[in-house]
Design a protein around this motif. Structure first.
Motif, PDB file in Angstrom:
ATOM      1  N   ASN A 184     -17.267 -39.941 -95.959  1.00 32.86           N
ATOM      2  CA  ASN A 184     -17.502 -38.496 -96.037  1.00 32.86           C
ATOM      3  C   ASN A 184     -16.621 -37.742 -95.037  1.00 32.86           C
ATOM      4  OD1 ASN A 184     -19.382 -38.680 -98.089  1.00 32.86           O
ATOM      5  ND2 ASN A 184     -21.137 -38.776 -96.707  1.00 32.86           N
ATOM      6  N   LEU A 185     -16.528 -38.280 -93.817  1.00 30.41           N
ATOM      7  CA  LEU A 185     -15.671 -37.646 -92.808  1.00 30.41           C
ATOM      8  C   LEU A 185     -14.197 -37.721 -93.202  1.00 30.41           C
ATOM      9  CD1 LEU A 185     -17.326 -38.960 -89.515  1.00 30.41           C
ATOM     10  CD2 LEU A 185     -17.227 -36.581 -90.284  1.00 30.41           C
ATOM     11  N   ARG A 187     -12.871 -37.892 -96.154  1.00 33.04           N
ATOM     12  CA  ARG A 187     -12.555 -37.000 -97.279  1.00 33.04           C
ATOM     13  C   ARG A 187     -12.433 -35.545 -96.825  1.00 33.04           C
ATOM     14  NH1 ARG A 187     -16.021 -40.743 -99.953  1.00 33.04           N
ATOM     15  NH2 ARG A 187     -14.790 -41.980-101.401  1.00 33.04           N
ATOM     16  N   GLN A 188     -13.116 -35.220 -95.725  1.00 31.89           N
ATOM     17  CA  GLN A 188     -13.018 -33.858 -95.188  1.00 31.89           C
ATOM     18  C   GLN A 188     -11.696 -33.630 -94.456  1.00 31.89           C
ATOM     19  OE1 GLN A 188     -16.506 -33.095 -92.809  1.00 31.89           O
ATOM     20  NE2 GLN A 188     -17.868 -33.803 -94.437  1.00 31.89           N
ATOM     21  N   GLN A 189     -11.024 -34.742 -94.075  1.00 26.89           N
ATOM     22  CA  GLN A 189      -9.744 -34.632 -93.395  1.00 26.89           C
ATOM     23  C   GLN A 189      -8.698 -35.338 -94.252  1.00 26.89           C
ATOM     24  OE1 GLN A 189      -9.512 -36.584 -89.598  1.00 26.89           O
ATOM     25  NE2 GLN A 189      -7.617 -35.576 -89.044  1.00 26.89           N
ATOM     26  N   PRO A 190      -8.122 -34.623 -95.213  1.00 22.58           N
ATOM     27  CA  PRO A 190      -7.181 -35.252 -96.138  1.00 22.58           C
ATOM     28  C   PRO A 190      -5.934 -35.755 -95.415  1.00 22.58           C
ATOM     29  CG  PRO A 190      -7.135 -32.884 -96.403  1.00 22.58           C
ATOM     30  CD  PRO A 190      -8.241 -33.189 -95.449  1.00 22.58           C
TER      31      PRO A 190
END
Length: 196
Positions: A184-185, A187-190
């Protein structure tokens, strides 16, 4: 097709034992029986005994890391999905072995002491090889170098710690929860390109 030597069989038996029981949990007779090797062959091939064989087994695992990681990322175009597939495989192996088969590196690392210089050096090299192999693939898939290095280090720490907790708990939940949080983390930082 190359013939498997007695030395190879001993190394494979030790690698399997390290994953299931650790270095101190397996006896020489069990190793010889698993390898189908005659008595005396261990000290013939490994004069330093069980510790020398353990180092050879760790080095054997280390040599297979690049190939394993490259194959994993070739099967999944999304790097996070590749890491997820690795964790799923580890969890399936853990469950099917009744929570006996963990990571052979972590098991030995927990048992080793300051006097186990050769074993610790082999483990350090193996863990570094794993982090570097993952970072290379992550960078190849668009992550900046530092981001790839950090994500690889975080993933290996999560994998080792989560697997250890899962074995102790007899449940996959500790590793599943940690993995969900990491993905989840991530995916928040591409992925980002290098500035240079």
């Amino acid at each position: 097709m190359t013939k498997t030597t007695t030395r190879d069989k001993l190394i494979q038996a030790m690698a399997d034992a390290l994953q299931r029981k650790g270095l101190h949990g397996v006896g020489l007779n069990e190793l010889l029986k698993t390898a189908g090797a005659p008595k005396g062959s261990l000290y013939h091939h490994f004069p330093g005994g069980k510790s020398e064989l353990a180092v050879a087994a760790i080095e054997h695992i280390g040599r297979r890391i690049d190939e394993f990681v490259a194959r994993l990322f070739a099967q999944q175009p999304d790097p996070l999905q590749a890491l997820h597939s690795w964790l799923q495989g580890a969890l399936q192996q853990l469950q099917s072995s009744q929570f006996e088969r963990g990571c052979p590196l972590a098991t030995v690392a927990l048992e080793s002491g300051p006097e186990d210089l050769e074993i610790r050096a082999a483990l350090e090299h193996c863990f570094a090889t794993l982090r570097q192999a993952l970072a290379r693939q992550l960078h190849r898939h668009g992550h900046a170098r530092e981001q790839a290095d950090n994500l690889a280090a975080l993933f290996v720490a999560l994998y080792e710690g989560g697997l250890l907790q899962a074995r102790v708990a007899g449940s996959t939940e500790p590793l599943r929860r940690a993995a969900d949080a990491l993905f989840n983390l991530a995916r928040q930082q591409p992925p980002g390109g290098d500035a240079a």
